[in-house]
Structures are given as structure tokens and as C-alpha cells.
Design a protein around this motif. Structure first.
Motif, PDB file in Angstrom:
ATOM      1  N   ILE A  10       2.327  14.671  -8.314  1.00 58.09           N
ATOM      2  CA  ILE A  10       3.219  13.693  -8.934  1.00 58.09           C
ATOM      3  C   ILE A  10       2.850  13.539 -10.405  1.00 58.09           C
ATOM      4  N   ILE A  11       3.840  13.613 -11.278  1.00 55.72           N
ATOM      5  CA  ILE A  11       3.651  13.265 -12.689  1.00 55.72           C
ATOM      6  C   ILE A  11       4.576  12.088 -12.981  1.00 55.72           C
ATOM      7  N   ALA A  12       3.991  10.906 -13.097  1.00 57.78           N
ATOM      8  CA  ALA A  12       4.771   9.688 -13.314  1.00 57.78           C
ATOM      9  C   ALA A  12       4.376   9.065 -14.647  1.00 57.78           C
ATOM     10  N   LEU A 195      -1.534  14.516  -5.207  1.00 62.16           N
ATOM     11  CA  LEU A 195      -2.256  14.126  -6.413  1.00 62.16           C
ATOM     12  C   LEU A 195      -1.279  13.327  -7.263  1.00 62.16           C
ATOM     13  N   PHE A 196      -1.608  12.074  -7.514  1.00 62.04           N
ATOM     14  CA  PHE A 196      -0.714  11.160  -8.215  1.00 62.04           C
ATOM     15  C   PHE A 196      -1.261  10.948  -9.628  1.00 62.04           C
ATOM     16  N   ILE A 197      -0.621  11.609 -10.598  1.00 64.20           N
ATOM     17  CA  ILE A 197      -1.017  11.488 -11.999  1.00 64.20           C
ATOM     18  C   ILE A 197      -0.008  10.606 -12.725  1.00 64.20           C
ATOM     19  N   CYS A 198      -0.525   9.665 -13.487  1.00 61.32           N
ATOM     20  CA  CYS A 198       0.347   8.813 -14.300  1.00 61.32           C
ATOM     21  C   CYS A 198      -0.110   8.924 -15.749  1.00 61.32           C
ATOM     22  N   SER A 285      -1.997   2.785  -5.387  1.00 61.41           N
ATOM     23  CA  SER A 285      -3.373   3.198  -5.124  1.00 61.41           C
ATOM     24  C   SER A 285      -3.559   4.681  -5.446  1.00 61.41           C
ATOM     25  N   ARG A 286      -4.775   5.046  -5.729  1.00 64.55           N
ATOM     26  CA  ARG A 286      -5.188   6.441  -5.952  1.00 64.55           C
ATOM     27  C   ARG A 286      -4.398   7.132  -7.060  1.00 64.55           C
ATOM     28  N   VAL A 287      -4.174   6.428  -8.137  1.00 66.23           N
ATOM     29  CA  VAL A 287      -3.492   7.017  -9.283  1.00 66.23           C
ATOM     30  C   VAL A 287      -4.537   7.475 -10.304  1.00 66.23           C
TER      31      VAL A 287
END
Length: 309
Positions: A10-12, A195-198, A285-287
Motif C-alpha cells: 500500500i502506498i497511501a 506492507l502499509f506505507i504512508c 495500525s502497522r503503518v
């Protein structure tokens, strides 16, 4: 032995933070295709105001979940979850890495963890609530919600009639506050290893990017785009046409504001929206948080995620 889940990335981040250009660079490096998680880019003919990727960008990297509905069609989070998961499953079968990119937090939350089981809308009840808003203004609904669900009233803007009405509707239909239902929901529907990337530029940089984007949209055809939408029969009362940029262009066309005034309002409202997006993602969570300029660190994070079995 635990089941091995398929990996997605994820690219947020907030609007104008640079998600599209970053995602294309990352996708080219890892063999990914992009799945858009943007609630306006789903609509056809709404290109400039939604900052859709250009034709050249879509040639470089395939994009999905863009231009899949007409502006007058209803589209729910449930629709997004069902359709995006189908796209992701196809990408995985092709051995392509799904790279989910967007700023619509509820779409991403639903994709990763499923949805709260809420009752279907009740037409009669909804019309009654909307009539209250019409006669007493949105603040009337907001006051009603504060009486029964302060948490939701604080989270929902006082002018967001649709969400205020939905929260009140859920309370009347279930006797339970929608905030309690959401907080009590266990996200057991987790089909992916994610994988949560912000990304988050510093505030001054982000606001400068927002101002430049607004000016660019207005200078490169946003008003003409709205004229074209109107000529196709898509009026300013549609939910899609009430989104950022489109409602501001309509203000110019309806002589409610001149270009300078509409531009200032659009910049202000976009900054406020970006702040709400950041607040939403910080609650997840988990960002993994990164400055969008720190590309090497993002690439290392992704490489470590993909190599870990």
C-alpha cells in the motif's frame, strides 16, 4: 502451520503528497501494477479534478480501478473491496505485485480488513433525516448525532449531510452507535500479507504542493471539464460533483464566486482534507511512515518485505 498469504503493498498519503510519481517509480522497479484506491478516480470524464495519472504514466505502468463508473452511478466501499480484490487476485495469478495507491482511507481499510456489518439503508428513514437537514440545515443533524453518538459527531464534519444521516440511520435501525460498531469490529477478514506505507511531506511543503496543484488544475482545464460534464447531464447535485475541485469550479460557473475566490476556497478546503487524511492514516495500525523524498529508504523497506517469507 499458518497459511502463507499473498503479499500486497500500500502506498497511501494525503492529496498532493506525490503518491502517483512515487508509485510509478516503485512499480517499475519491482514489477508491480497499480490498483487505485481513490474514490473520485473511479469516475469517467473526471480527470483533471481527480489528478488521474496521465496516459503516459498509464503506459509506463498498468493502472486498475480507474474509469470504472459514470459520475451518476452509486459506488460503495463494499463495491470497491469486492472489485479491487478481484483485480488483485488476477495480478497475483500473473505473478505481478499489486501496488495499491491512493488516499481514500476507508477503501484501504476495507480492502485490508473487511467491512463492518451495517444495516442496509432505509429509504423512508433516510428521506426523513434529509428533510430535517433541508429545513434546519446540516447543523440540525449534527446536533441530533451529538445527542446519541458524540464520537461520530466529532469525527464527521458538521456539513457532511450524507454521513451524518447514515450515522443517525444506523443508530435508529440498530439501537447502537456506529462508532461502537466500528470500534468493536474485529477485522478478521485479512486475506493479504500487507506492507502499509504512508508518505507525508512536512506541512509547508505539502501546502505548497496543494496550492500549485490547485492553480495547475484551474489553468489546465478544470472549469472546461465541469462544463463538459454538465453538457453530458451530470449536474452539480451529484455526489461525485460535490467533491474537491468540482464543486469549486461549479461555484465559478454558477456565479457564486469568481476565479480568485474559488481558487482560495479550493486551496483551503484541500488543505483541510489533507489534514483529515493524515489523521485517518495515523489511526491505522502497522503503518510505515516516510518522507516521499526518502525514496531509497522506501525501496529498502519494500525489498525487505518482499524477501521475507
Amino acid at each position: 502451520m499458518s497459511e502463507t498469504k499473498n503479499k500486497i503493498i500500500i502506498i497511501a498519503g494525503p492529496t498532493a503528497s506525490g503518491k502517483t510519481s512515487l508509485a510509478i517509480r516503485l512499480a517499475l522497479g519491482i514489477g508491480a501494477e497499480i490498483v487505485s484506491a481513490d474514490s473520485i478516480q473511479i469516475y469517467r470524464y473526471m480527470d483533471i479534478g481527480s489528478a488521474k495519472p496521465t496516459e503516459n504514466e498509464k503506459t509506463l505502468v498498468p493502472h486498475h480501478m480507474i474509469d470504472i463508473r459514470d459520475p451518476d452511478e452509486d459506488y460503495s466501499v463494499g463495491d470497491f473491496v469486492r472489485e479491487s480484490r478481484a483485480v488483485i487476485d488476477l495480478l497475483i495469478k500473473k505473478n505481478r505485485i499489486p501496488l495499491v495507491v491512493g488516499g481514500t482511507g476507508l477503501y484501504i481499510r476495507g480492502l485490508l480488513g473487511g467491512l463492518v456489518d451495517l444495516p442496509a439503508s432505509d429509504k423512508v428513514l433516510r428521506e426523513r433525516l434529509l428533510k430535517i437537514a433541508e429545513e434546519g440545515g446540516p447543523d440540525a443533524l449534527h446536533a441530533m448525532l451529538e445527542d446519541v453518538d458524540q464520537a461520530s459527531a466529532a469525527r464527521i464534519g458538521s456539513q457532511n449531510v450524507s454521513r451524518l444521516a447514515r450515522a443517525l440511520e444506523v443508530f435508529e435501525l440498530t439501537g447502537k452507535r456506529i462508532s461502537d460498531l466500528i470500534n468493536g469490529h474485529v477485522f478478521s477478514d485479512r486475506p493479504y500479507d500487507s506492507l502499509f506505507i504512508c508518505i507525508s511531506p512536512n506541512r509547508e511543503v505539502l501546502y505548497e504542493r496543494i496550492d500549485k496543484r490547485v492553480e495547475n488544475m484551474l489553468n489546465t482545464g478544470l472549469i472546461e471539464e465541469v462544463i463538459n460534464l454538465r453538457e453530458q447531464g451530470y449536474g452539480s447535485d451529484l455526489k461525485s460533483m460535490q467533491s474537491l475541485g468540482y464543486r469549486h469550479a461549479s461555484m465559478i460557473l454558477d456565479a457564486e464566486a469568481d476565479l480568485r475566490q474559488a481558487s482560495a476556497l479550493m486551496k483551503r478546503d484541500t488543505r483541510r482534507y489533507a489534514k483529515r487524511q493524515l489523521t485517518w492514516f495515523r489511526s491505522e495500525s502497522r503503518v510505515e511512515w516516510f518522507d516521499p523524498l526518502n525514496i531509497s529508504a522506501i525501496e529498502i523497506c519494500i525489498e525487505n518485505f518482499l524477501s521475507h517469507r
